[in-house]
Write an enzyme that holds these catalytic residues in place. Structure first.
Site, PDB file in Angstrom:
ATOM      1  CG  HIS A   1      -2.989   2.995   2.364  1.00 34.09           C
ATOM      2  ND1 HIS A   1      -3.662   2.738   1.180  1.00 34.09           N
ATOM      3  CD2 HIS A   1      -3.079   1.859   3.111  1.00 34.09           C
ATOM      4  CE1 HIS A   1      -4.132   1.508   1.226  1.00 34.09           C
ATOM      5  NE2 HIS A   1      -3.803   0.953   2.377  1.00 34.09           N
TER       6      HIS A   1
ATOM      7  CG  ASN B   1      -6.620  -1.163   1.637  1.00 29.93           C
ATOM      8  OD1 ASN B   1      -5.951  -0.774   0.676  1.00 29.93           O
ATOM      9  ND2 ASN B   1      -6.066  -1.660   2.732  1.00 29.93           N
TER      10      ASN B   1
ATOM     11  CB  CYS C   1      -0.944  -0.008   1.188  1.00 31.60           C
ATOM     12  SG  CYS C   1      -1.944  -1.505   1.234  1.00 31.60           S
TER      13      CYS C   1
HETATM   14  N1  COA Z   1     -18.169  -8.268  10.380  1.00 27.65           N
HETATM   15  C1  COA Z   1     -18.556  -8.500  11.638  1.00 27.65           C
HETATM   16  N2  COA Z   1     -17.707  -8.910  12.615  1.00 27.65           N
HETATM   17  C2  COA Z   1     -16.417  -9.052  12.266  1.00 27.65           C
HETATM   18  C3  COA Z   1     -15.948  -8.823  10.957  1.00 27.65           C
HETATM   19  C4  COA Z   1     -16.891  -8.422  10.004  1.00 27.65           C
HETATM   20  N3  COA Z   1     -16.547  -8.163   8.733  1.00 27.65           N
HETATM   21  N4  COA Z   1     -14.618  -9.041  10.924  1.00 27.65           N
HETATM   22  C5  COA Z   1     -14.266  -9.402  12.165  1.00 27.65           C
HETATM   23  N5  COA Z   1     -15.350  -9.418  12.968  1.00 27.65           N
HETATM   24  C6  COA Z   1     -15.427  -9.762  14.392  1.00 27.65           C
HETATM   25  C7  COA Z   1     -14.283 -10.630  14.840  1.00 27.65           C
HETATM   26  O1  COA Z   1     -14.553 -11.992  14.561  1.00 27.65           O
HETATM   27  C8  COA Z   1     -14.276 -10.356  16.333  1.00 27.65           C
HETATM   28  O2  COA Z   1     -15.298 -11.121  16.933  1.00 27.65           O
HETATM   29  P1  COA Z   1     -15.079 -11.753  18.392  1.00 27.65           P
HETATM   30  O3  COA Z   1     -14.858 -10.591  19.315  1.00 27.65           O
HETATM   31  O4  COA Z   1     -16.339 -12.497  18.614  1.00 27.65           O
HETATM   32  O5  COA Z   1     -13.861 -12.619  18.241  1.00 27.65           O
HETATM   33  C9  COA Z   1     -14.684  -8.891  16.424  1.00 27.65           C
HETATM   34  O6  COA Z   1     -15.307  -8.564  15.158  1.00 27.65           O
HETATM   35  C10 COA Z   1     -13.517  -7.963  16.623  1.00 27.65           C
HETATM   36  O7  COA Z   1     -12.464  -8.353  15.713  1.00 27.65           O
HETATM   37  P2  COA Z   1     -11.175  -7.499  15.532  1.00 27.65           P
HETATM   38  O8  COA Z   1     -10.313  -8.139  14.478  1.00 27.65           O
HETATM   39  O9  COA Z   1     -10.559  -7.231  16.861  1.00 27.65           O
HETATM   40  O10 COA Z   1     -11.831  -6.162  14.971  1.00 27.65           O
HETATM   41  P3  COA Z   1     -11.209  -4.765  14.804  1.00 27.65           P
HETATM   42  O11 COA Z   1     -11.936  -3.789  15.600  1.00 27.65           O
HETATM   43  O12 COA Z   1      -9.709  -4.833  14.975  1.00 27.65           O
HETATM   44  O13 COA Z   1     -11.529  -4.475  13.277  1.00 27.65           O
HETATM   45  C11 COA Z   1     -10.332  -4.476  11.209  1.00 27.65           C
HETATM   46  C12 COA Z   1     -11.023  -5.326  12.275  1.00 27.65           C
HETATM   47  C13 COA Z   1      -9.745  -5.398  10.147  1.00 27.65           C
HETATM   48  C14 COA Z   1     -11.390  -3.587  10.579  1.00 27.65           C
HETATM   49  C15 COA Z   1      -9.261  -3.642  11.897  1.00 27.65           C
HETATM   50  O14 COA Z   1      -8.431  -4.455  12.685  1.00 27.65           O
HETATM   51  C16 COA Z   1      -8.409  -2.911  10.921  1.00 27.65           C
HETATM   52  O15 COA Z   1      -8.894  -2.113  10.152  1.00 27.65           O
HETATM   53  N6  COA Z   1      -7.086  -3.125  10.943  1.00 27.65           N
HETATM   54  C17 COA Z   1      -6.186  -2.491  10.050  1.00 27.65           C
HETATM   55  C18 COA Z   1      -6.341  -3.181   8.761  1.00 27.65           C
HETATM   56  C19 COA Z   1      -5.755  -2.410   7.655  1.00 27.65           C
HETATM   57  O16 COA Z   1      -6.030  -1.261   7.504  1.00 27.65           O
HETATM   58  N7  COA Z   1      -4.943  -3.092   6.866  1.00 27.65           N
HETATM   59  C20 COA Z   1      -4.368  -2.575   5.725  1.00 27.65           C
HETATM   60  C21 COA Z   1      -3.205  -1.791   6.094  1.00 27.65           C
HETATM   61  S1  COA Z   1      -2.403  -1.389   4.650  1.00 27.65           S
END
Ligand code: COA
Length: 330
Positions: free
Chosen positions: A255, A285, A119
């Site tokens: 980004h 993204n 990215c």
């Molecule tokens: N819909 C509903 N629930 C979801 C889900 C979805 N699409 N994806 C994950 N969950 C659930 C998980 O299973 C978890 O459930 P649990 O508590 O029962 O285990 C809960 O939501 C929390 O998961 P978590 O991974 O901790 O969520 P989060 O708040 O960290 O959000 C992202 C997930 C991916 C949105 C977040 O971590 C993120 O944006 N990270 C950066 C990713 C990124 O930008 N990457 C590219 C960088 S270049």
């Protein structure tokens, strides 16, 4: 960490973008995996993303972005002397997408290479082009950030598939006496690379076993923590090294990974959220395309103007960062 504040001899002289026609909304995602529009919007700021056709690949996205540039600006590609394509989803490892672009547009025999900085790719390409122009050997460089992420997305994994979309952005960079690329910053946290990967030949990253599906895999929480810690540090370093302050920034163009990351970075650096350009709401993204797509939205609605000071900040897989200070020149 690398910082530079050399006299600039690089100017961006044309610009184009492309996104595929097919829209995948959050409601569509609800039919694919156990998720909800509310969850996706609240956690990421994404409402929809564009998905390439079955027979549409990274090369097609590149061609369309360059064609869009040709339609919008009076560009002459005949004397382009280098082509750099930043992508993590090339149709083939070789020939490179850059070589394909050279052939497609009948550009004379010239340098052509693909780079892979996930990215951070578009800004990394800007930095490399700037270096080539500074040597004086090259005069006109075509750079493209393009990703067909949908082709590498696991649509059974709800934690990643809601994030990604497809798109491309192209820019022409030319040598000039008084350039507008004013400063540059890069950093890499390679020891954390296994938190975000797309496998190729190996099933291991320095002792960390990985999935070998060729799809994008990430530990969202780890990547989130890394981004909100590192990006503010990089912004501070880039501005300090160039004798600038956050108040002088007209547009912060990070980004577009996740709106919550952007909000947190703005809060930590004091950059007002209103001065931020983002593309994730409409396009998700799009990796190497996300920064050009955000710039394009601002060009189209007249927010960005010639002379505006922009801070472009790419970050992602590697884990790696690439940022530039750029005076908008169109
Ligand atoms: N819909 C509903 N629930 C979801 C889900 C979805 N699409 N994806 C994950 N969950 C659930 C998980 O299973 C978890 O459930 P649990 O508590 O029962 O285990 C809960 O939501 C929390 O998961 P978590 O991974 O901790 O969520 P989060 O708040 O960290 O959000 C992202 C997930 C991916 C949105 C977040 O971590 C993120 O944006 N990270 C950066 C990713 C990124 O930008 N990457 C590219 C960088 S270049």
């Amino acid at each position: 960490m690398t910082l530079s504040a050399l006299k600039s001899q690089t100017k961006l002289t044309a610009f184009g973008v492309y996104v595929p026609d097919r829209i995948l909304t959050n409601n569509d995602m609800e039919k694919l995996v156990d998720t909800s529009d509310e969850w996706i919007v609240q956690r990421t700021g994404i409402r929809e993303r564009r998905i390439s056709a079955d027979d549409e690949y990274c090369s097609d996205l590149c061609y369309a972005a360059v064609a869009n540039m040709q339609a919008r600006y009076a560009v002459n590609l005949a004397d382009v002397d280098y082509i750099i394509v930043a992508t993590s989803t090339p149709d083939t490892f070789f020939p490179s997408m850059a070589a394909r672009v050279q052939a497609k547009f009948g550009i004379r025999s010239c340098g052509a290479l693909d780079i892979q900085a996930a990215c951070a790719g578009f800004v990394a390409a800007l930095q490399l082009a700037n270096g080539l122009l500074l040597t004086g050997v090259h005069r006109k460089i075509l750079i493209i950030g393009a990703d067909a992420l949908s082709k590498a997305t696991d649509y059974t994994d709800r934690s990643t598939c809601i994030l990604f979309g497809d798109g491309a952005g192209a820019a022409l960079l030319e040598w000039t006496e008084d350039g507008t690329l004013l400063g540059s910053y890069t950093a890499t946290s390679g020891a954390s690379g296994h938190h975000l990967y797309r496998s190729s030949l190996s099933a291991d990253i320095d002792g960390h076993p990985i999935q070998t599906t060729g799809k994008i895999v990430q530990d969202g929480r780890e990547v989130y923590k890394w981004a909100v810690t590192q990006v503010p540090k990089g912004i501070t370093a880039l501005l300090e090294n160039n004798g600038r302050t956050t108040e002088e920034i007209d547009w912060f163009v990070p980004h577009s990974a996740n709106m919550r990351i952007v909000e947190s970075v703005c809060e930590r650096t004091g950059i007002p959220l209103e001065k931020t350009l983002a593309s994730m709401e409409l396009f998700g993204n799009t990796s190497a395309a996300s920064i050009p797509l955000a710039l394009d939205l601002a060009i189209r609605d007249g927010r960005i103007n010639k002379g505006d000071l922009c801070l472009l900040y790419g970050f992602g897989g590697g884990l790696t960062e690439a940022a530039v200070l750029l005076e908008w020149s169109l």
